[in-house]
Design a protein around this motif. Structure first.
Motif, PDB file in Angstrom:
ATOM      1  N   VAL A 207       7.095 -16.134  -6.518  1.00 11.78           N
ATOM      2  CA  VAL A 207       5.651 -16.114  -6.671  1.00 11.78           C
ATOM      3  C   VAL A 207       5.206 -14.690  -6.988  1.00 11.78           C
ATOM      4  O   VAL A 207       5.750 -13.717  -6.455  1.00 11.78           O
ATOM      5  CB  VAL A 207       4.935 -16.657  -5.412  1.00 11.78           C
ATOM      6  CG1 VAL A 207       5.080 -15.716  -4.212  1.00 11.78           C
ATOM      7  CG2 VAL A 207       3.478 -16.964  -5.706  1.00 11.78           C
ATOM      8  N   LYS A 220       0.600 -17.284  -9.449  1.00 10.13           N
ATOM      9  CA  LYS A 220       1.432 -18.437  -9.787  1.00 10.13           C
ATOM     10  C   LYS A 220       2.911 -18.157  -9.533  1.00 10.13           C
ATOM     11  O   LYS A 220       3.343 -17.013  -9.391  1.00 10.13           O
ATOM     12  CB  LYS A 220       1.219 -18.822 -11.252  1.00 10.13           C
ATOM     13  CG  LYS A 220      -0.099 -19.517 -11.506  1.00 10.13           C
ATOM     14  CD  LYS A 220      -0.111 -20.181 -12.881  1.00 10.13           C
ATOM     15  CE  LYS A 220      -1.302 -21.112 -13.028  1.00 10.13           C
ATOM     16  NZ  LYS A 220      -1.248 -21.874 -14.294  1.00 10.13           N
ATOM     17  N   THR A 222       6.701 -18.140 -10.925  1.00  6.42           N
ATOM     18  CA  THR A 222       7.197 -17.716 -12.237  1.00  6.42           C
ATOM     19  C   THR A 222       8.571 -18.265 -12.609  1.00  6.42           C
ATOM     20  O   THR A 222       8.895 -18.361 -13.783  1.00  6.42           O
ATOM     21  CB  THR A 222       7.264 -16.185 -12.318  1.00  6.42           C
ATOM     22  OG1 THR A 222       8.228 -15.700 -11.365  1.00  6.42           O
ATOM     23  CG2 THR A 222       5.901 -15.561 -12.024  1.00  6.42           C
ATOM     24  N   GLU A 347       5.910 -23.913 -12.657  1.00  7.09           N
ATOM     25  CA  GLU A 347       5.020 -22.948 -13.287  1.00  7.09           C
ATOM     26  C   GLU A 347       3.548 -23.369 -13.226  1.00  7.09           C
ATOM     27  O   GLU A 347       2.655 -22.564 -13.470  1.00  7.09           O
ATOM     28  CB  GLU A 347       5.439 -22.717 -14.740  1.00  7.09           C
ATOM     29  CG  GLU A 347       5.184 -23.890 -15.696  1.00  7.09           C
ATOM     30  CD  GLU A 347       6.206 -25.008 -15.559  1.00  7.09           C
ATOM     31  OE1 GLU A 347       5.997 -26.061 -16.201  1.00  7.09           O
ATOM     32  OE2 GLU A 347       7.211 -24.824 -14.827  1.00  7.09           O
ATOM     33  N   ARG A 348       3.288 -24.633 -12.872  1.00  2.00           N
ATOM     34  CA  ARG A 348       1.916 -25.107 -12.733  1.00  2.00           C
ATOM     35  C   ARG A 348       1.350 -24.811 -11.336  1.00  2.00           C
ATOM     36  O   ARG A 348       0.150 -24.918 -11.123  1.00  2.00           O
ATOM     37  CB  ARG A 348       1.857 -26.614 -12.979  1.00  2.00           C
ATOM     38  CG  ARG A 348       2.204 -27.058 -14.393  1.00  2.00           C
ATOM     39  CD  ARG A 348       1.003 -26.929 -15.315  1.00  2.00           C
ATOM     40  NE  ARG A 348      -0.192 -27.561 -14.736  1.00  2.00           N
ATOM     41  CZ  ARG A 348      -0.415 -28.888 -14.711  1.00  2.00           C
ATOM     42  NH1 ARG A 348       0.487 -29.723 -15.220  1.00  2.00           N
ATOM     43  NH2 ARG A 348      -1.534 -29.363 -14.172  1.00  2.00           N
ATOM     44  N   GLY A 350       0.602 -22.609  -7.781  1.00  2.00           N
ATOM     45  CA  GLY A 350       0.274 -21.261  -7.358  1.00  2.00           C
ATOM     46  C   GLY A 350       0.053 -21.208  -5.862  1.00  2.00           C
ATOM     47  O   GLY A 350       0.088 -22.225  -5.158  1.00  2.00           O
ATOM     48  N   SER A 365      -5.077 -24.357 -10.660  1.00  2.00           N
ATOM     49  CA  SER A 365      -6.038 -23.339 -10.238  1.00  2.00           C
ATOM     50  C   SER A 365      -6.296 -23.533  -8.750  1.00  2.00           C
ATOM     51  O   SER A 365      -6.055 -24.620  -8.208  1.00  2.00           O
ATOM     52  CB  SER A 365      -7.343 -23.454 -11.029  1.00  2.00           C
ATOM     53  OG  SER A 365      -8.143 -24.491 -10.514  1.00  2.00           O
TER      54      SER A 365
END
Length: 374
Positions: A207, A220, A222, A347-348, A350, A365
């Motif tokens: 992260v 997010k 990675t 990757e979506r 976070g 988000s």
């Protein structure tokens, strides 16, 4: 580096800090995609094999069982390593470290990563923390051979090192299931924290968090990762008898059926997503001939357990659940939520961390939180 992880701006640093200077004579080579290790490779006995391992893009275990293991075979738990070069330079790219940045590293290991950082930003700008005194001494010796002098601190990495802060960048080379508040407190607003973040249930990804003016941090994931857990965040994993209260299985377990096959929940990503919504839970597998197995689910507090019996070719599977948490129901709910969102990749996702240490996982988000099923 063929993967593209080693970018041109890092090439001079890579050439100035040879990996072999930070690898001990006895190593257990790993594999690029996974967590298995080979038997020991001893430089004195087979220098060619040792050098091939050092200059392969693989992790190298350098210590087992917190230093208690000294045999040639693998130990129980790897506890220190020299990380895979692709991962090292990918994380340094995530860190976006520049000349003059103050950098805090959690987990010195052999000292290679701190050496790379010291060459990049200057010796006086790097602080690295190592909990194991023997490992710290080895890192200091490795760094001294190349006349590198970052500050090496023996201590609990969760606490950071306030005396050297505030920092522009913080990087962890051990995985955590909680981002310690001290890391946020010691990072400047706008500063970056890069860490392997895993769930207790399973799965782990890197992260990249940016600290805001209020002391919170958000960012997010990675890339996937499989680092050794920070020693202070290893969690106790009781065995089944501690859950049964002296009774024979299934004790007070309630029988039901499920159409969700346990293997569908077992990938690294699936475990990660499930774990984000199931804090304080973990699993074990009891395997039998022919690929059949029982998936055991446990809550850390020893109050809840579940078992799911899997055999190939079946479409329904027996489930027993006991305790205040219906653990298999939680798994099904988390898996269904992920499926309903088209099974997004890491990757979506976070993470937001508050100054008090609260963790909020989200999808796309911060407005779309990952539900907690516990």
């Amino acid at each position: 580096m063929a993967s593209g992880a080693l970018t041109s701006d890092w090439l001079p640093v890579f050439q100035a800090v040879p990996r072999e200077e930070f690898v001990p004579d006895r190593i257990w080579p790993g594999i690029a995609d996974g967590t298995k290790q080979s038997p020991v490779v001893d430089r004195g006995a087979d220098p060619d094999a040792w050098r091939r391992a050092v200059y392969s893009d693989i992790p190298l275990t350098t210590q087992w069982d917190d230093g208690r293991h000294d045999a040639d075979g693998v130990g129980n738990t790897p506890s220190s390593s020299n990380s895979m070069p692709t991962m090292v330079f990918s994380m340094l790219r995530d860190l976006d470290v520049r000349m003059g940045h103050r950098v805090l590293e959690i987990g010195t290991g052999t000292g290679w990563n701190s050496a790379l950082l010291a060459c990049r930003v200057g010796n006086s700008n790097v602080v690295t923390i190592e909990f194991d005194p023997d490992v710290a001494r080895g890192a200091r010796a490795n760094l001294a051979r190349l006349k590198l002098t970052p500050t090496v601190v023996e201590g609990d990495g969760r606490e950071g090192w306030a005396a050297g802060g505030p920092y522009d960048r913080v990087i962890a080379t051990c995985s955590v299931i909680e981002i310690p508040p001290a890391w946020l407190e010691q990072t400047r607003p706008g500063g970056v924290i890069v860490a392997p973040f895993g769930t207790e249930y399973g799965g782990e990804h890197i992260v990249r968090l940016v600290v805001d003016d209020d002391g919170a941090a958000s960012g997010k994931f990675t890339r996937g990762s499989a680092f050794m857990r920070a020693r202070q965040q290893r969690t106790a994993r009781p065995l089944l008898p501690e859950y049964l209260g002296g009774k024979e299985w299934p004790a007070d377990g309630v029988l039901s059926k499920t159409s969700l096959a346990p293997p569908d929940t077992g990938s690294w990503l699936a475990q990660f997503v499930i774990g984000l919504g199931m804090p304080g839970a973990f699993w074990r597998a009891e395997r039998y001939d022919g690929g059949a197995y029982t998936l055991w689910l446990y809550s850390r507090d020893t109050l809840s357990w579940a078992s799911v019996d899997y055999a190939s070719g079946r479409t329904e599977f027996e489930v027993y659940q006991s305790g205040p948490r219906a653990l298999w129901d939680e798994v099904v709910a988390a898996w269904q939520w992920w499926t309903d969102h088209d099974r997004p990749g890491f990757e979506r996702f976070g993470l937001t961390v508050t100054p008090e240490g609260h963790h909020i996982a989200w999808l796309g988000s911060p407005r779309i939180r990952v539900p907690r099923w516990a």
